[in-house]
Motif scaffolding. Sequence first.
Motif, PDB file in Angstrom:
ATOM      1  N   VAL A   1       1.310  -1.554  -0.396  1.00  0.00           N
ATOM      2  CA  VAL A   1       0.780  -0.200  -0.213  1.00  0.00           C
ATOM      3  C   VAL A   1       0.324   0.366  -1.558  1.00  0.00           C
ATOM      4  CG1 VAL A   1       1.356   2.181   0.425  1.00  0.00           C
ATOM      5  CG2 VAL A   1       2.151   0.286   1.859  1.00  0.00           C
ATOM      6  N   ALA A   2       1.168   0.240  -2.570  1.00  0.00           N
ATOM      7  CA  ALA A   2       0.833   0.773  -3.906  1.00  0.00           C
ATOM      8  C   ALA A   2      -0.420   0.109  -4.460  1.00  0.00           C
ATOM      9  CB  ALA A   2       2.014   0.581  -4.860  1.00  0.00           C
ATOM     10  N   LEU A   3      -0.537  -1.197  -4.284  1.00  0.00           N
ATOM     11  CA  LEU A   3      -1.730  -1.902  -4.765  1.00  0.00           C
ATOM     12  C   LEU A   3      -2.982  -1.433  -4.033  1.00  0.00           C
ATOM     13  CD1 LEU A   3      -0.227  -5.493  -5.058  1.00  0.00           C
ATOM     14  CD2 LEU A   3      -1.069  -4.083  -6.955  1.00  0.00           C
ATOM     15  N   ALA A   4      -2.884  -1.278  -2.724  1.00  0.00           N
ATOM     16  CA  ALA A   4      -4.044  -0.832  -1.945  1.00  0.00           C
ATOM     17  C   ALA A   4      -4.425   0.601  -2.323  1.00  0.00           C
ATOM     18  CB  ALA A   4      -3.750  -0.937  -0.449  1.00  0.00           C
ATOM     19  N   GLU A   5      -3.428   1.444  -2.485  1.00  0.00           N
ATOM     20  CA  GLU A   5      -3.705   2.830  -2.870  1.00  0.00           C
ATOM     21  C   GLU A   5      -4.315   2.921  -4.262  1.00  0.00           C
ATOM     22  OE1 GLU A   5       0.064   4.739  -2.186  1.00  0.00           O
ATOM     23  OE2 GLU A   5      -0.440   5.183  -0.092  1.00  0.00           O
ATOM     24  N   ALA A   6      -4.061   1.925  -5.097  1.00  0.00           N
ATOM     25  CA  ALA A   6      -4.651   1.891  -6.444  1.00  0.00           C
ATOM     26  C   ALA A   6      -6.071   1.327  -6.423  1.00  0.00           C
ATOM     27  CB  ALA A   6      -3.772   1.059  -7.372  1.00  0.00           C
ATOM     28  N   GLY A   7      -6.557   0.973  -5.229  1.00  0.00           N
ATOM     29  CA  GLY A   7      -7.933   0.516  -5.109  1.00  0.00           C
ATOM     30  C   GLY A   7      -8.119  -0.983  -5.064  1.00  0.00           C
ATOM     31  N   HIS A   8      -7.032  -1.737  -5.088  1.00  0.00           N
ATOM     32  CA  HIS A   8      -7.133  -3.191  -5.032  1.00  0.00           C
ATOM     33  C   HIS A   8      -7.334  -3.659  -3.590  1.00  0.00           C
ATOM     34  CE1 HIS A   8      -5.940  -3.476  -9.207  1.00  0.00           C
ATOM     35  NE2 HIS A   8      -4.908  -2.688  -8.945  1.00  0.00           N
ATOM     36  N   ARG A   9      -7.958  -4.819  -3.454  1.00  0.00           N
ATOM     37  CA  ARG A   9      -8.073  -5.436  -2.138  1.00  0.00           C
ATOM     38  C   ARG A   9      -6.729  -6.096  -1.837  1.00  0.00           C
ATOM     39  NH1 ARG A   9     -11.424 -10.640   0.039  1.00  0.00           N
ATOM     40  NH2 ARG A   9     -11.069 -10.201   2.238  1.00  0.00           N
ATOM     41  N   VAL A  10      -6.129  -5.730  -0.710  1.00  0.00           N
ATOM     42  CA  VAL A  10      -4.826  -6.263  -0.343  1.00  0.00           C
ATOM     43  C   VAL A  10      -4.891  -6.829   1.065  1.00  0.00           C
ATOM     44  CG1 VAL A  10      -2.395  -5.701   0.083  1.00  0.00           C
ATOM     45  CG2 VAL A  10      -3.608  -4.627  -1.824  1.00  0.00           C
TER      46      VAL A  10
ATOM     47  N   PRO B   1     -13.629  -7.659  -4.998  1.00  0.00           N
ATOM     48  CA  PRO B   1     -13.097  -6.335  -5.304  1.00  0.00           C
ATOM     49  C   PRO B   1     -13.983  -5.636  -6.324  1.00  0.00           C
ATOM     50  CG  PRO B   1     -11.755  -8.048  -6.330  1.00  0.00           C
ATOM     51  CD  PRO B   1     -12.786  -8.734  -5.497  1.00  0.00           C
ATOM     52  N   PRO B   2     -14.008  -4.311  -6.303  1.00  0.00           N
ATOM     53  CA  PRO B   2     -14.799  -3.581  -7.294  1.00  0.00           C
ATOM     54  C   PRO B   2     -14.350  -3.905  -8.709  1.00  0.00           C
ATOM     55  CG  PRO B   2     -14.001  -2.111  -5.566  1.00  0.00           C
ATOM     56  CD  PRO B   2     -13.322  -3.431  -5.368  1.00  0.00           C
ATOM     57  N   GLU B   3     -15.225  -3.681  -9.653  1.00  0.00           N
ATOM     58  CA  GLU B   3     -14.931  -3.933 -11.067  1.00  0.00           C
ATOM     59  C   GLU B   3     -13.637  -3.219 -11.457  1.00  0.00           C
ATOM     60  OE1 GLU B   3     -15.471  -5.723 -14.602  1.00  0.00           O
ATOM     61  OE2 GLU B   3     -16.872  -5.931 -12.945  1.00  0.00           O
ATOM     62  N   GLY B   4     -12.757  -3.924 -12.151  1.00  0.00           N
ATOM     63  CA  GLY B   4     -11.503  -3.342 -12.604  1.00  0.00           C
ATOM     64  C   GLY B   4     -10.373  -3.429 -11.594  1.00  0.00           C
ATOM     65  N   THR B   5     -10.645  -4.004 -10.433  1.00  0.00           N
ATOM     66  CA  THR B   5      -9.588  -4.166  -9.439  1.00  0.00           C
ATOM     67  C   THR B   5      -9.400  -5.652  -9.160  1.00  0.00           C
ATOM     68  OG1 THR B   5     -11.116  -3.987  -7.566  1.00  0.00           O
ATOM     69  CG2 THR B   5     -10.122  -1.947  -8.359  1.00  0.00           C
ATOM     70  N   ALA B   6      -8.387  -5.956  -8.401  1.00  0.00           N
ATOM     71  CA  ALA B   6      -8.070  -7.350  -8.106  1.00  0.00           C
ATOM     72  C   ALA B   6      -7.912  -7.537  -6.606  1.00  0.00           C
ATOM     73  CB  ALA B   6      -6.778  -7.753  -8.817  1.00  0.00           C
ATOM     74  N   SER B   7      -7.861  -8.793  -6.217  1.00  0.00           N
ATOM     75  CA  SER B   7      -7.626  -9.157  -4.828  1.00  0.00           C
ATOM     76  C   SER B   7      -6.244  -9.789  -4.730  1.00  0.00           C
ATOM     77  CB  SER B   7      -8.704 -10.142  -4.361  1.00  0.00           C
ATOM     78  OG  SER B   7      -8.441 -10.583  -3.044  1.00  0.00           O
ATOM     79  N   TYR B   8      -5.411  -9.257  -3.846  1.00  0.00           N
ATOM     80  CA  TYR B   8      -4.050  -9.749  -3.671  1.00  0.00           C
ATOM     81  C   TYR B   8      -3.864 -10.280  -2.258  1.00  0.00           C
ATOM     82  CZ  TYR B   8      -2.832  -7.449  -8.018  1.00  0.00           C
ATOM     83  OH  TYR B   8      -2.775  -7.077  -9.336  1.00  0.00           O
ATOM     84  N   PHE B   9      -3.189 -11.416  -2.156  1.00  0.00           N
ATOM     85  CA  PHE B   9      -2.810 -11.989  -0.869  1.00  0.00           C
ATOM     86  C   PHE B   9      -1.293 -12.103  -0.886  1.00  0.00           C
ATOM     87  CE2 PHE B   9      -2.314 -15.377   2.320  1.00  0.00           C
ATOM     88  CZ  PHE B   9      -3.087 -14.837   3.336  1.00  0.00           C
ATOM     89  N   LEU B  10      -0.642 -11.170  -0.203  1.00  0.00           N
ATOM     90  CA  LEU B  10       0.819 -11.083  -0.215  1.00  0.00           C
ATOM     91  C   LEU B  10       1.373 -11.750   1.033  1.00  0.00           C
ATOM     92  CD1 LEU B  10       1.146  -7.334  -1.282  1.00  0.00           C
ATOM     93  CD2 LEU B  10       0.974  -9.360  -2.742  1.00  0.00           C
ATOM     94  N   ILE B  11       2.275 -12.688   0.855  1.00  0.00           N
ATOM     95  CA  ILE B  11       2.851 -13.438   1.965  1.00  0.00           C
ATOM     96  C   ILE B  11       4.308 -13.016   2.125  1.00  0.00           C
ATOM     97  CG2 ILE B  11       3.376 -15.739   2.864  1.00  0.00           C
ATOM     98  CD1 ILE B  11       1.123 -16.752   0.941  1.00  0.00           C
TER      99      ILE B  11
ATOM    100  N   ALA C   1      -3.460   2.658   4.046  1.00  0.00           N
ATOM    101  CA  ALA C   1      -3.962   2.445   2.687  1.00  0.00           C
ATOM    102  C   ALA C   1      -5.167   1.507   2.659  1.00  0.00           C
ATOM    103  CB  ALA C   1      -2.851   1.892   1.796  1.00  0.00           C
ATOM    104  N   GLY C   2      -5.518   0.945   3.801  1.00  0.00           N
ATOM    105  CA  GLY C   2      -6.697   0.079   3.862  1.00  0.00           C
ATOM    106  C   GLY C   2      -6.407  -1.400   3.690  1.00  0.00           C
ATOM    107  N   ALA C   3      -5.145  -1.788   3.706  1.00  0.00           N
ATOM    108  CA  ALA C   3      -4.800  -3.209   3.584  1.00  0.00           C
ATOM    109  C   ALA C   3      -5.090  -3.925   4.899  1.00  0.00           C
ATOM    110  CB  ALA C   3      -3.332  -3.371   3.218  1.00  0.00           C
TER     111      ALA C   3
END
Length: 118
Positions: free
Chosen positions: A36-45, A7-17, A71-73
């Motif tokens: 959706v909110a995490l992806a819209e905030a720029g995080h990898r989801v 993920p870009p600097e300042g973002t995180a990677s989330y794996f939601l089950i 949102a790109g998830a």
Amino acid sequence: MDARTAPPEGTASYFLIESKGNWAGPDAGAFLLDGVALAEAGHRVRVFLIEDGVFSAVGTGTPEVERLAAAGAEILVDDFSAAQRALDGTTLSPHVRLVGMDAAAAALTEEDCRGVWH
């Protein structure tokens, strides 16, 4: 994690089950909307639908799946859970991809991946 998936600097990677079906009450949809909110905030989801959660991927009528995709998830569906519920690629949303449990294991072992199970 390599440079292509980091993920870009300042973002995180989330794996939601998600293991609950979309009829299981408001929590099931709310959990996907958290993605959706995490992806819209720029995080990898990446969302992994398993057990009864695979029903959220049926057809094109689940607004949470549509919003996740917009949102790109990345939306993954457990192939075993889908098969146990007589679902196949022809009945699932075009926004999802059938994967095996090995994909979930690989994602959860990536450096800096934050896994959340619902």
